[in-house]
Design a protein around this motif. Structure first.
Motif, PDB file in Angstrom:
ATOM      1  N   LYS A 379      17.666  18.174 -13.825  1.00 49.46           N
ATOM      2  CA  LYS A 379      18.687  17.129 -13.799  1.00 49.46           C
ATOM      3  C   LYS A 379      18.027  15.760 -13.681  1.00 49.46           C
ATOM      4  N   PRO A 380      18.330  14.834 -14.579  1.00 49.92           N
ATOM      5  CA  PRO A 380      17.759  13.484 -14.469  1.00 49.92           C
ATOM      6  C   PRO A 380      18.173  12.841 -13.146  1.00 49.92           C
ATOM      7  N   PHE A 381      17.238  12.207 -12.473  1.00 53.94           N
ATOM      8  CA  PHE A 381      17.568  11.560 -11.205  1.00 53.94           C
ATOM      9  C   PHE A 381      18.266  10.229 -11.498  1.00 53.94           C
ATOM     10  N   SER A 382      19.204   9.877 -10.627  1.00 51.09           N
ATOM     11  CA  SER A 382      19.931   8.618 -10.793  1.00 51.09           C
ATOM     12  C   SER A 382      20.434   8.171  -9.429  1.00 51.09           C
ATOM     13  N   GLY A 383      20.743   6.902  -9.328  1.00 49.21           N
ATOM     14  CA  GLY A 383      21.276   6.363  -8.079  1.00 49.21           C
ATOM     15  C   GLY A 383      20.254   6.223  -6.977  1.00 49.21           C
ATOM     16  N   ASP A 385      17.038   4.149  -5.169  1.00 42.84           N
ATOM     17  CA  ASP A 385      16.325   2.874  -5.152  1.00 42.84           C
ATOM     18  C   ASP A 385      14.858   3.127  -5.465  1.00 42.84           C
ATOM     19  N   GLU A 389      12.950   6.710  -5.545  1.00 43.95           N
ATOM     20  CA  GLU A 389      12.464   7.210  -6.830  1.00 43.95           C
ATOM     21  C   GLU A 389      10.990   7.590  -6.744  1.00 43.95           C
TER      22      GLU A 389
END
Length: 622
Positions: A379-383, A385, A389
């Motif tokens: 799953k692509p990471f998102s949200g 900082d 990250e």
């Protein structure tokens, strides 16, 4: 959030509590003869030591006493308990009073003297069957003077013990008593990891639900949180496909230390790897940590707890030495690409974990948390900082590179120094075994010539770089200077090869050949003879372990030592011995610094027709 009604069957015990109880600071870490717990009985691994004790005690002419010695946590009480349960009738008594303390108390010294009375100098008879005695080495060292102060006559016994243990002891004087035969099995000399070690069998005790397993998996079969339980997955991996690679890491950690780690220390490592304390220790029942991770769908928890990461983040005694071998720290293209690409191609990041899942499935095994982790990586990471990250990408990279290591897809995480030393150590180990058994093998001798010889050549360059000088292709060491305020101006040429420093049996094998053979001893250092023994004075020897070799090999390449003051001091003393031996030779060359001209000269004796001493000097570049 915290679970109030765990989804697993309460009628089954927590398998993770049993694993946590294998920590070095747990009650189950200490075995008492006659009081062995069920967990300790399951964890005990039968070894050559047990066979040796039984064989010695049942031989036609058994020794009067069998001492099982070693450091705390080495398995002395476990070995004694095994004999008590299986062959108690072979012994006149099993004495364990000298294992659970580093030094004897007042009453303990007297109690042991009474129990060992038949081994005393003035005993009127020896035991008909051998005494089996489990004793810490530190305890024995301190018991000797205490017995002497109190008038107990154990001169012959102490001499036998100290001689077998390689400890300094003077020859006994006074009239000899009855003959005394003592066998000593030092568990510090038993290999516990790698070839012939205990760890591979210890890891089999982790197989969930297996026969004689520490991991009672009945609760796991009722628990949906197993999908987020890295502990279960780690137990499956270590008891199957990942076991050999983990065993190799532990062996190299022992070589780094210079001696085998105790079974207690290895169980502590295994417990910390399966149950990382930072993830599980805040729960009375560690299963609750995985339940909470499942309820929160905490993939980061799963990744941090799985073997590819947890194997290289464990604490304790052994953990940091394993962590130093982490493939993520190796200067390899694979490590660079793992960190550079982490998170950029999620499906690619998950591929190693999926290959690991497939390998387990081919063996009929299943570790659901691995699949959870793989799906999380896809799953692509998102949200996140920037700090979050970076942390996520770091975890992804370590997971990728660690998984590939346990799949066997990466080169061994070792540098040139480790590789050269391990080759030399293996050659020396095989040579010593053959030498002590009286057998000659041309192939083994050629291995010593090749690998030990190459290591010795590195030592010569390292000694010169660290303590002396190199000039005109030769190595020099300083002549002893009695004034520490004055700079050394003269160096003596020395040579170091297998001719000047041949391998010899090490102290454990020399002082206790029968005992080391019976416990399957494997050396952790290469022992070289720098000076032959002289009448009344032992010669000089140099035991080269991996840290010492790394210091000298690094000095050869211009790299300063890492601050290991104790080893540098020992190497400095060895350098002084080499310089003294070189200075005693006739016709040796000198390297001399001229403080006025700041030039350096090699001064060599030159034979003349008149037999007078003549010197020739030539200036050399720095």
């Amino acid at each position: 959030m915290t679970s109030t009604q765990p989804p697993y069957g309460h009628q089954f015990p927590s398998p993770l509590i049993a694993i946590r109880q294998m920590r070095a600071d747990s009650q189950d870490a200490v075995v008492a003869v006659g009081g062995q717990t069920g967990t300790q009985a399951t964890a005990y691994v039968h070894s050559l030591v047990d066979e040796a004790i039984t064989e010695l005690a049942s031989s036609p002419s058994p020794p009067h006493a069998i001492f099982v010695t070693g450091s705390a946590g080495g398995g002395k009480s476990g070995s004694a308990e095994y004999q008590r349960q299986t062959h108690e009738g072979l012994f006149s008594a099993i004495v364990e009073d000298a294992t659970h303390a580093d030094s004897p108390g007042e009453d303990q010294a007297d109690s042991l003297a009474r129990r060992l009375a038949l081994l005393a100098d003035d005993a009127v008879q020896r035991p008909e069957a051998p005494l089996l005695v489990a004793a810490n080495i530190g305890m024995l060292i301190q018991l000797a003077p205490m017995w002497e102060e109190r008038g107990y006559k154990f001169t012959a016994l102490v001499h036998e013990l100290f001689t077998r243990l390689g400890l300094p002891i003077s020859e006994p004087d006074g009239p000899p008593g009855l003959p005394l035969e003592v066998a000593v099995l030092n568990l510090d000399h038993r290999p516990t990891s790698g070839e012939g070690g205990l760890l591979s069998a210890m890891l089999q005790r982790l197989s969930p639900g297996g026969e004689k397993s520490l991991f009672d998996a009945r609760r796991c079969g009722t628990c949906p949180a197993v999908s987020h339980c890295p502990a279960y997955a780690n137990a499956v991996l270590l008891s199957s496909t990942a076991g050999p690679a983990f065993d190799k890491l532990a062996r190299r950690a022992a070589v780094e230390r210079g001696r085998s780690d105790t079974p207690r220390a290895l169980w502590d490592l295994v417990s910390r790897v399966i149950l990382p304390p930072q993830l599980y220790d805040r729960f009375a029942d560690p299963c609750e940590a995985s339940v909470q991770a499942s309820q929160d769908d905490d993939v980061a928890f799963v990744l941090a707890g799985l073997l590819p990461v947890a194997a290289f983040t464990a604490g304790g005694d052994v953990g940091p030495r394993v962590a130093a071998q982490a493939p993520a720290l190796a200067p390899t293209r694979e490590a660079y690409e793992a960190f550079a690409n982490a998170g950029l191609h999620p499906a690619q990041d998950a591929e190693p974990l999926r290959r690991l899942v497939e390998r387990l499935a081919a063996a009929g095994l299943n570790a659901p948390a691995l699949l959870t982790a793989a799906e999380g990586l896809e799953k692509p990471f998102s949200g996140l900082d920037s700090a979050q990250e970076r942390a996520w990408r770091d975890t992804v990279a370590r997971t990728v590179i660690g998984t590939r290591y346990f799949l066997g897809e990466l080169p061994d995480p070792q540098g040139d120094e480790e590789e050269q030393f391990l080759r030399a150590l293996t050659a020396y180990d095989h040579w010593q075994t053959a030498h002590l058994s009286g057998s000659a093998d041309t192939a083994l001798e050629e291995g010593v010539e090749r690998h030990v010889g190459a290591m010795v050549a590195d030592l010569a360059e390292g000694f010169a770089a660290l303590f002396g000088a190199r000039a005109a292709g030769s190595t020099f060491l300083p002549v002893h200077n009695y004034d520490a305020r004055a700079q050394t101006r003269a160096h003596v040429q020395f040579r170091l090869s297998l001719t000047e420093a041949p391998p010899v049996p090490d102290r454990p094998s020399e002082s206790n050949p029968e005992g080391t053979r019976r416990v399957g001893y494997r050396p952790m250092a290469v022992t070289l003879r720098l000076e032959p023994d002289q009448p009344g004075r032992p010669g000089a020897r140099l035991a080269v372990d991996l840290p010492s070799y790394r210091i000298l090999s690094g000095a050869k390449r211009g790299i300063a030592s890492s601050g290991d003051a104790e080893r540098v001091y020992a190497l400095r003393r060895a350098a002084g011995t080499l310089a003294r031996l070189a200075a005693d030779q006739v016709g040796v060359a000198m390297l001399v610094d001229d403080p006025e001209s700041e030039c350096r000269y090699i001064v060599e004796p030159r034979p003349t027709f008149t037999r007078k001493l003549a010197l020739s000097a030539r200036m050399v570049a720095e």
